[in-house]
Each structure stands twice: as structure tokens, then as C-alpha cells.
Scaffold this motif. Structure first.
Motif, PDB file in Angstrom:
ATOM      1  N   VAL A 128       0.864  -1.175   0.000  1.00  0.00           N
ATOM      2  CA  VAL A 128       0.000   0.000   0.000  1.00  0.00           C
ATOM      3  C   VAL A 128       0.904   1.230   0.000  1.00  0.00           C
ATOM      4  O   VAL A 128       1.825   1.319   0.809  1.00  0.00           O
ATOM      5  N   THR A 129       0.662   2.132  -0.924  1.00  0.00           N
ATOM      6  CA  THR A 129       1.477   3.341  -0.999  1.00  0.00           C
ATOM      7  C   THR A 129       0.636   4.549  -0.603  1.00  0.00           C
ATOM      8  O   THR A 129      -0.472   4.738  -1.103  1.00  0.00           O
ATOM      9  N   VAL A 130       1.164   5.340   0.331  1.00  0.00           N
ATOM     10  CA  VAL A 130       0.451   6.532   0.808  1.00  0.00           C
ATOM     11  C   VAL A 130       1.406   7.723   0.825  1.00  0.00           C
ATOM     12  O   VAL A 130       2.621   7.567   0.713  1.00  0.00           O
ATOM     13  N   ASN A 131       0.830   8.895   0.990  1.00  0.00           N
ATOM     14  CA  ASN A 131       1.630  10.121   1.071  1.00  0.00           C
ATOM     15  C   ASN A 131       1.965  10.444   2.518  1.00  0.00           C
ATOM     16  O   ASN A 131       1.156  10.229   3.419  1.00  0.00           O
ATOM     17  N   VAL A 132       3.157  10.974   2.714  1.00  0.00           N
ATOM     18  CA  VAL A 132       3.611  11.359   4.047  1.00  0.00           C
ATOM     19  C   VAL A 132       2.816  12.585   4.530  1.00  0.00           C
ATOM     20  O   VAL A 132       2.317  13.376   3.718  1.00  0.00           O
ATOM     21  N   ASN A 133       2.697  12.700   5.842  1.00  0.00           N
ATOM     22  CA  ASN A 133       2.039  13.848   6.486  1.00  0.00           C
ATOM     23  C   ASN A 133       0.591  14.058   6.046  1.00  0.00           C
ATOM     24  O   ASN A 133       0.099  15.187   6.010  1.00  0.00           O
ATOM     25  N   GLN A 134      -0.058  12.977   5.715  1.00  0.00           N
ATOM     26  CA  GLN A 134      -1.466  13.031   5.320  1.00  0.00           C
ATOM     27  C   GLN A 134      -2.151  11.851   6.007  1.00  0.00           C
ATOM     28  O   GLN A 134      -1.665  10.720   5.911  1.00  0.00           O
ATOM     29  N   PRO A 135      -3.246  12.095   6.725  1.00  0.00           N
ATOM     30  CA  PRO A 135      -3.853  11.008   7.496  1.00  0.00           C
ATOM     31  C   PRO A 135      -4.212   9.797   6.635  1.00  0.00           C
ATOM     32  O   PRO A 135      -4.629   9.942   5.495  1.00  0.00           O
ATOM     33  N   VAL A 136      -4.016   8.614   7.206  1.00  0.00           N
ATOM     34  CA  VAL A 136      -4.319   7.351   6.536  1.00  0.00           C
ATOM     35  C   VAL A 136      -5.341   6.597   7.371  1.00  0.00           C
ATOM     36  O   VAL A 136      -5.224   6.526   8.596  1.00  0.00           O
ATOM     37  N   ARG A 137      -6.330   6.067   6.719  1.00  0.00           N
ATOM     38  CA  ARG A 137      -7.314   5.219   7.382  1.00  0.00           C
ATOM     39  C   ARG A 137      -7.277   3.865   6.726  1.00  0.00           C
ATOM     40  O   ARG A 137      -7.379   3.768   5.515  1.00  0.00           O
ATOM     41  N   ILE A 138      -7.121   2.817   7.505  1.00  0.00           N
ATOM     42  CA  ILE A 138      -7.113   1.472   6.943  1.00  0.00           C
ATOM     43  C   ILE A 138      -8.299   0.681   7.491  1.00  0.00           C
ATOM     44  O   ILE A 138      -8.492   0.588   8.704  1.00  0.00           O
TER      45      ILE A 138
ATOM     46  N   THR B 212       1.349 -10.487   6.526  1.00  0.00           N
ATOM     47  CA  THR B 212       2.187  -9.285   6.521  1.00  0.00           C
ATOM     48  C   THR B 212       2.049  -8.553   5.192  1.00  0.00           C
ATOM     49  O   THR B 212       1.624  -9.127   4.197  1.00  0.00           O
ATOM     50  N   GLY B 213       2.430  -7.306   5.209  1.00  0.00           N
ATOM     51  CA  GLY B 213       2.418  -6.525   3.986  1.00  0.00           C
ATOM     52  C   GLY B 213       3.314  -5.323   4.164  1.00  0.00           C
ATOM     53  O   GLY B 213       3.911  -5.131   5.232  1.00  0.00           O
ATOM     54  N   THR B 214       3.406  -4.518   3.126  1.00  0.00           N
ATOM     55  CA  THR B 214       4.318  -3.379   3.150  1.00  0.00           C
ATOM     56  C   THR B 214       3.548  -2.083   2.939  1.00  0.00           C
ATOM     57  O   THR B 214       2.754  -1.970   2.011  1.00  0.00           O
ATOM     58  N   LEU B 215       3.811  -1.148   3.818  1.00  0.00           N
ATOM     59  CA  LEU B 215       3.271   0.194   3.685  1.00  0.00           C
ATOM     60  C   LEU B 215       4.410   1.094   3.216  1.00  0.00           C
ATOM     61  O   LEU B 215       5.425   1.224   3.894  1.00  0.00           O
ATOM     62  N   ILE B 216       4.253   1.651   2.030  1.00  0.00           N
ATOM     63  CA  ILE B 216       5.266   2.574   1.517  1.00  0.00           C
ATOM     64  C   ILE B 216       4.756   3.993   1.717  1.00  0.00           C
ATOM     65  O   ILE B 216       3.672   4.339   1.259  1.00  0.00           O
ATOM     66  N   VAL B 217       5.554   4.780   2.416  1.00  0.00           N
ATOM     67  CA  VAL B 217       5.208   6.180   2.639  1.00  0.00           C
ATOM     68  C   VAL B 217       6.168   7.015   1.803  1.00  0.00           C
ATOM     69  O   VAL B 217       7.391   6.857   1.915  1.00  0.00           O
ATOM     70  N   LYS B 218       5.616   7.862   0.955  1.00  0.00           N
ATOM     71  CA  LYS B 218       6.497   8.675   0.108  1.00  0.00           C
ATOM     72  C   LYS B 218       6.102  10.145   0.148  1.00  0.00           C
ATOM     73  O   LYS B 218       5.025  10.494   0.578  1.00  0.00           O
TER      74      LYS B 218
END
Ligand SMILES: [Cu+2]
Length: 126
Positions: free
Chosen positions: A59-69, A120-126
Motif C-alpha cells: 500500500v502506498t500513501v503520502n507522508v504527512n497526510q492522514p491514513v485510514r485502513i 504481513t504486507g508493506t506500507l510505503i510512505v512517500k
């Protein structure tokens, strides 16, 4: 004659609009939705269960922006006990409408997992 045509056109528009509404509300396919659609800046992600693991697995998300899973109803058992240790998250999401929310403040690649580490999985924050 003209009137009849106008009424027919309005009827068509109402029917067409109804079809569009039905299509947009019926998102039961379990696909993850990433993005801030209709919820301010919150990045919403829904994970499913596939091949004995979380899906999507990255899962790829943006930094400094709230994430809801969210976890949809294909996810069961201890896989509903969701952790992202690097962000201090550990929560049991008992229903598909429960979620974890956090704001990633650092970029990188982080592991998410069930509490027992089976899924398990990977969270990519960019
Ligand atoms: Cu587990």
C-alpha cells in the motif's frame, strides 16, 4: 407532440441518473481504494484477504497526510488484529467499518502485520 418528447427525455435522464447512483454506491468488490475521495485529505485504504494474506499486499500513501485502513469482511480471525509497529499501531478491527487512523510522519517502507505475524504486507510512505 413536442411536450411528449420533452417528458420522454426527462424520464431518460432520471433513469440514467439512477443507474449512475447505483453503480457508484455498489463498491462491494473488495478492491482497495487509495485516495482522499470525499473525505478531505484522509487517504482511505481497504484491505481484503487473498492467498492467505492481506490484499493488496503493498500500500502506498503520502507522508504527512492522514491514513485510514479498513479490513473488509473477507478478512477473518487474527488477521483482524492489525499492527504497524513503526507507527505504534495495534488494534483489533472487529467489523468492516472499524478502522485504524494515523498520520505517517516519516517516509520509507514499513511492515504491517496481524498481531501474530502470519499475515504481513508493506506500507510505503512517500
Ligand atoms: Cu495472525
Amino acid at each position: 407532440m413536442k411536450n411528449g418528447f420533452a417528458i420522454f427525455m426527462i424520464f431518460l435522464m432520471i433513469v440514467g441518473f439512477g443507474v449512475i447512483l447505483m453503480k457508484s454506491s455498489g463498491n462491494a468488490s473488495g478492491n482497495a481504494v487509495i485516495g482522499g475521495e470525499g473525505s478531505g485529505n484522509t487517504q482511505e485504504v481497504t484491505l481484503s484477504f487473498k492467498n492467505y494474506n492481506y490484499y493488496p499486499n503493498t500500500v502506498t500513501v503520502n507522508v504527512n497526510q492522514p491514513v485510514r485502513i479498513y479490513l473488509d469482511n473477507s478478512v477473518g480471525g487474527c488477521y483482524r488484529s492489525f499492527t504497524i509497529r513503526d507507527f505504534g499501531i495495534a488494534k483489533y478491527l472487529s467489523t468492516p467499518s472499524d478502522y485504524i487512523e494515523f498520520t505517517p510522519t516519516k517516509t520509507g517502507s514499513f511492515r504491517f502485520a496481524c498481531s501474530m505475524g502470519m499475515g504481513t504486507g508493506t506500507l510505503i510512505v512517500k
